[in-house]
Design a protein around this motif. Structure first.
Motif, PDB file in Angstrom:
ATOM      1  N   GLU A 136       8.816  -0.368   4.341  1.00 57.88           N
ATOM      2  CA  GLU A 136       9.222  -0.554   2.494  1.00 57.88           C
ATOM      3  C   GLU A 136       8.391   0.557   1.897  1.00 57.88           C
ATOM      4  OE1 GLU A 136       6.382  -4.155   1.564  1.00 57.88           O
ATOM      5  OE2 GLU A 136       7.629  -4.574   3.247  1.00 57.88           O
ATOM      6  N   VAL A 137       8.738   0.522   0.709  1.00 56.56           N
ATOM      7  CA  VAL A 137       8.028   1.322  -0.532  1.00 56.56           C
ATOM      8  C   VAL A 137       7.472   0.326  -1.380  1.00 56.56           C
ATOM      9  CG1 VAL A 137       8.120   2.815  -2.138  1.00 56.56           C
ATOM     10  CG2 VAL A 137       9.560   3.193  -0.157  1.00 56.56           C
ATOM     11  N   ALA A 138       6.183   0.254  -1.449  1.00 57.39           N
ATOM     12  CA  ALA A 138       5.396  -0.762  -2.515  1.00 57.39           C
ATOM     13  C   ALA A 138       4.647   0.156  -3.404  1.00 57.39           C
ATOM     14  CB  ALA A 138       4.723  -1.673  -1.608  1.00 57.39           C
ATOM     15  N   LEU A 139       5.178  -0.093  -4.665  1.00 60.34           N
ATOM     16  CA  LEU A 139       4.410   0.609  -6.000  1.00 60.34           C
ATOM     17  C   LEU A 139       3.695  -0.084  -6.665  1.00 60.34           C
ATOM     18  CD1 LEU A 139       7.741   2.372  -6.865  1.00 60.34           C
ATOM     19  CD2 LEU A 139       5.765   3.565  -5.302  1.00 60.34           C
ATOM     20  N   ASP A 140       2.256   0.350  -6.981  1.00 58.85           N
ATOM     21  CA  ASP A 140       1.453  -0.389  -7.983  1.00 58.85           C
ATOM     22  C   ASP A 140       1.546   0.556  -9.177  1.00 58.85           C
ATOM     23  OD1 ASP A 140      -0.690  -0.954  -9.689  1.00 58.85           O
ATOM     24  OD2 ASP A 140      -2.246  -1.231  -8.155  1.00 58.85           O
ATOM     25  N   LEU A 141       2.318   0.096 -10.184  1.00 59.29           N
ATOM     26  CA  LEU A 141       2.548   0.840 -11.388  1.00 59.29           C
ATOM     27  C   LEU A 141       1.421   0.966 -12.213  1.00 59.29           C
ATOM     28  CD1 LEU A 141       6.359  -0.202 -12.107  1.00 59.29           C
ATOM     29  CD2 LEU A 141       5.305   1.814 -10.551  1.00 59.29           C
ATOM     30  N   MET A 142       0.465   0.322 -12.034  1.00 58.08           N
ATOM     31  CA  MET A 142      -0.733   0.578 -12.714  1.00 58.08           C
ATOM     32  C   MET A 142      -1.601   1.690 -12.076  1.00 58.08           C
ATOM     33  SD  MET A 142      -0.709  -1.813 -15.115  1.00 58.08           S
ATOM     34  CE  MET A 142      -2.080  -2.039 -15.664  1.00 58.08           C
ATOM     35  N   GLU A 143      -1.574   2.016 -11.085  1.00 52.74           N
ATOM     36  CA  GLU A 143      -2.178   3.246 -10.604  1.00 52.74           C
ATOM     37  C   GLU A 143      -1.337   4.500 -10.677  1.00 52.74           C
ATOM     38  OE1 GLU A 143      -3.717   2.636  -6.613  1.00 52.74           O
ATOM     39  OE2 GLU A 143      -4.898   0.984  -7.439  1.00 52.74           O
ATOM     40  N   ASN A 144      -0.111   4.424 -10.350  1.00 53.00           N
ATOM     41  CA  ASN A 144       0.812   5.603 -10.465  1.00 53.00           C
ATOM     42  C   ASN A 144       2.404   5.403 -10.472  1.00 53.00           C
ATOM     43  OD1 ASN A 144       1.279   4.776  -7.733  1.00 53.00           O
ATOM     44  ND2 ASN A 144       0.085   6.321  -6.943  1.00 53.00           N
ATOM     45  N   GLU A 145       2.876   6.612 -11.016  1.00 49.11           N
ATOM     46  CA  GLU A 145       4.294   6.476 -10.934  1.00 49.11           C
ATOM     47  C   GLU A 145       4.973   6.559  -9.594  1.00 49.11           C
ATOM     48  OE1 GLU A 145       6.314   5.701 -13.658  1.00 49.11           O
ATOM     49  OE2 GLU A 145       4.376   5.128 -14.579  1.00 49.11           O
ATOM     50  N   PRO A 146       6.214   6.479  -9.366  1.00 50.00           N
ATOM     51  CA  PRO A 146       6.764   6.965  -8.127  1.00 50.00           C
ATOM     52  C   PRO A 146       6.921   8.375  -7.982  1.00 50.00           C
ATOM     53  CG  PRO A 146       8.434   5.731  -9.259  1.00 50.00           C
ATOM     54  CD  PRO A 146       6.915   5.664 -10.237  1.00 50.00           C
ATOM     55  N   GLY A 147       6.526   8.828  -7.072  1.00 50.42           N
ATOM     56  CA  GLY A 147       6.432  10.308  -6.842  1.00 50.42           C
ATOM     57  C   GLY A 147       6.349  10.767  -5.432  1.00 50.42           C
ATOM     58  N   PRO A 148       6.276  12.200  -5.086  1.00 51.53           N
ATOM     59  CA  PRO A 148       6.071  12.722  -3.985  1.00 51.53           C
ATOM     60  C   PRO A 148       5.029  11.868  -2.834  1.00 51.53           C
ATOM     61  CG  PRO A 148       5.644  14.202  -5.358  1.00 51.53           C
ATOM     62  CD  PRO A 148       5.824  13.044  -6.095  1.00 51.53           C
ATOM     63  N   ALA A 149       3.983  11.229  -3.385  1.00 54.10           N
ATOM     64  CA  ALA A 149       3.151  10.360  -2.416  1.00 54.10           C
ATOM     65  C   ALA A 149       3.675   9.419  -1.872  1.00 54.10           C
ATOM     66  CB  ALA A 149       1.929   9.981  -3.021  1.00 54.10           C
ATOM     67  N   GLN A 150       4.984   8.677  -2.329  1.00 49.91           N
ATOM     68  CA  GLN A 150       5.541   7.607  -1.835  1.00 49.91           C
ATOM     69  C   GLN A 150       6.933   8.082  -1.137  1.00 49.91           C
ATOM     70  OE1 GLN A 150       4.802   7.567  -5.273  1.00 49.91           O
ATOM     71  NE2 GLN A 150       2.970   6.476  -4.846  1.00 49.91           N
ATOM     72  N   GLU A 151       7.309   9.392  -0.991  1.00 54.61           N
ATOM     73  CA  GLU A 151       8.504   9.725  -0.275  1.00 54.61           C
ATOM     74  C   GLU A 151       8.306   9.602   1.297  1.00 54.61           C
ATOM     75  OE1 GLU A 151      10.473  13.382  -1.471  1.00 54.61           O
ATOM     76  OE2 GLU A 151       9.726  13.026  -3.581  1.00 54.61           O
ATOM     77  N   PRO A 152       7.327   9.638   1.846  1.00 58.98           N
ATOM     78  CA  PRO A 152       7.204   9.423   3.326  1.00 58.98           C
ATOM     79  C   PRO A 152       7.583   8.115   3.684  1.00 58.98           C
ATOM     80  CG  PRO A 152       5.294  10.711   2.853  1.00 58.98           C
ATOM     81  CD  PRO A 152       5.710  10.494   1.504  1.00 58.98           C
ATOM     82  N   ALA A 153       6.991   7.207   2.847  1.00 60.60           N
ATOM     83  CA  ALA A 153       7.351   5.592   3.033  1.00 60.60           C
ATOM     84  C   ALA A 153       8.929   5.473   2.976  1.00 60.60           C
ATOM     85  CB  ALA A 153       6.721   4.892   2.036  1.00 60.60           C
ATOM     86  N   ALA A 154       9.451   6.100   1.622  1.00 60.83           N
ATOM     87  CA  ALA A 154      11.065   5.889   1.587  1.00 60.83           C
ATOM     88  C   ALA A 154      11.829   6.602   2.732  1.00 60.83           C
ATOM     89  CB  ALA A 154      11.320   6.660   0.016  1.00 60.83           C
ATOM     90  N   THR A 155      11.281   7.753   3.168  1.00 64.84           N
ATOM     91  CA  THR A 155      11.935   8.397   4.003  1.00 64.84           C
ATOM     92  C   THR A 155      11.879   7.611   5.479  1.00 64.84           C
ATOM     93  OG1 THR A 155      11.287  10.438   3.399  1.00 64.84           O
ATOM     94  CG2 THR A 155      12.139  10.295   5.712  1.00 64.84           C
ATOM     95  N   THR A 156      10.966   6.923   5.672  1.00 65.43           N
ATOM     96  CA  THR A 156      10.965   6.147   6.869  1.00 65.43           C
ATOM     97  C   THR A 156      11.485   4.797   7.027  1.00 65.43           C
ATOM     98  OG1 THR A 156       8.500   6.805   7.561  1.00 65.43           O
ATOM     99  CG2 THR A 156       9.258   4.573   8.420  1.00 65.43           C
ATOM    100  N   MET A 157      11.730   4.173   5.686  1.00 67.10           N
ATOM    101  CA  MET A 157      12.363   3.343   5.736  1.00 67.10           C
ATOM    102  C   MET A 157      14.137   3.392   5.666  1.00 67.10           C
ATOM    103  SD  MET A 157      14.303   1.266   2.697  1.00 67.10           S
ATOM    104  CE  MET A 157      13.282   1.522   1.302  1.00 67.10           C
ATOM    105  N   LEU A 158      14.412   4.439   4.965  1.00 67.43           N
ATOM    106  CA  LEU A 158      15.734   5.013   4.846  1.00 67.43           C
ATOM    107  C   LEU A 158      16.209   5.218   6.547  1.00 67.43           C
ATOM    108  CD1 LEU A 158      15.928   7.049   1.783  1.00 67.43           C
ATOM    109  CD2 LEU A 158      17.362   5.100   2.443  1.00 67.43           C
ATOM    110  N   ASP A 159      15.284   5.984   7.228  1.00 71.28           N
ATOM    111  CA  ASP A 159      15.627   6.141   8.833  1.00 71.28           C
ATOM    112  C   ASP A 159      15.871   4.794   9.478  1.00 71.28           C
ATOM    113  OD1 ASP A 159      15.332   8.763   8.431  1.00 71.28           O
ATOM    114  OD2 ASP A 159      13.190   8.858   9.363  1.00 71.28           O
ATOM    115  N   GLN A 160      14.957   3.920   9.042  1.00 72.08           N
ATOM    116  CA  GLN A 160      15.380   2.262   9.576  1.00 72.08           C
ATOM    117  C   GLN A 160      16.835   1.795   9.204  1.00 72.08           C
ATOM    118  OE1 GLN A 160      11.957   0.282   8.961  1.00 72.08           O
ATOM    119  NE2 GLN A 160      10.640   1.626   9.987  1.00 72.08           N
ATOM    120  N   VAL A 161      16.857   2.006   7.956  1.00 69.81           N
ATOM    121  CA  VAL A 161      18.300   1.303   7.564  1.00 69.81           C
ATOM    122  C   VAL A 161      19.206   2.034   7.804  1.00 69.81           C
ATOM    123  CG1 VAL A 161      19.602   0.949   5.617  1.00 69.81           C
ATOM    124  CG2 VAL A 161      17.169   0.398   5.432  1.00 69.81           C
TER     125      VAL A 161
END
Length: 179
Positions: A136-161
């Motif tokens: 899954e991708v879980a974002l703390d919007l107080m700390e950062n916007e979605p971006g390259p740091a979260q892409e590996p989690a997005a890729t893993t989740m999409l691979d599973q889906v």
């Protein structure tokens, strides 16, 4: 064969950020050659305020979008340790259309990053006979916007889906799903 993945924007509040989070995620998914993305934004549907005695055209339009998908990614905020009412209402308008398909989650919030909302959705989607992937991708919007740091989690989740989407599509083609 490409998987048709419905990216569902779960918030309909004025001033929401769900649409921008979903757009960020959909852009990542569209880079892949094994996915066709359908953006399903709940704000685009005119659902009845209460569950009607008769099925409405908007409910049919939504359930058709769900039925066409091979899998789902739900983009949701966390409100008071739960999911938005608009998202739960929309989920409840479909039933058979969810069966035997994978679902992943992109959640956002403050410190909890939407974990409570996803925990609640995992229970709901299990009862709808989906397979909720672990990634899954879980974002703390107080700390950062979605971006390259979260892409590996997005890729893993999409691979599973996609993996589960292929397996479950083949299973549904071989034998109808039984509830």
């Amino acid at each position: 064969m490409r998987q048709r993945i419905a990216v569902i924007v779960g918030s309909t509040r004025e001033g929401r950020v769900g649409d921008s989070v979903a757009a960020w995620f959909a852009d990542i998914a569209k880079r892949r050659d094994d996915i066709e993305v359908d953006l399903v934004d709940l704000v685009d549907f005119d659902f009845p305020a209460r569950y009607p005695a008769e099925v409405t055209a908007e409910m049919n339009r939504f359930t058709s979008a769900i039925g066409r998908a091979d899998g789902f990614v739900v983009v949701t905020p966390e409100y008071n340790r739960g999911v938005p009412a608009s998202l739960k209402q929309a989920i409840d308008f479909a039933y058979d259309e969810w069966h035997a398909k994978p679902v992943g989650f992109v959640s956002y919030g403050c410190r909890s990053r939407g974990f409570h909302a996803v925990a609640a959705l995992r229970v709901v989607f299990t009862d709808l006979h989906t397979h909720a992937v672990r990634g899954e991708v879980a974002l703390d919007l107080m700390e950062n916007e979605p971006g390259p740091a979260q892409e590996p989690a997005a890729t893993t989740m999409l691979d599973q889906v996609v993996w589960w989407g292929e397996a479950l599509r083949a299973a549904r083609a071989t034998r109808p799903y039984v509830t």
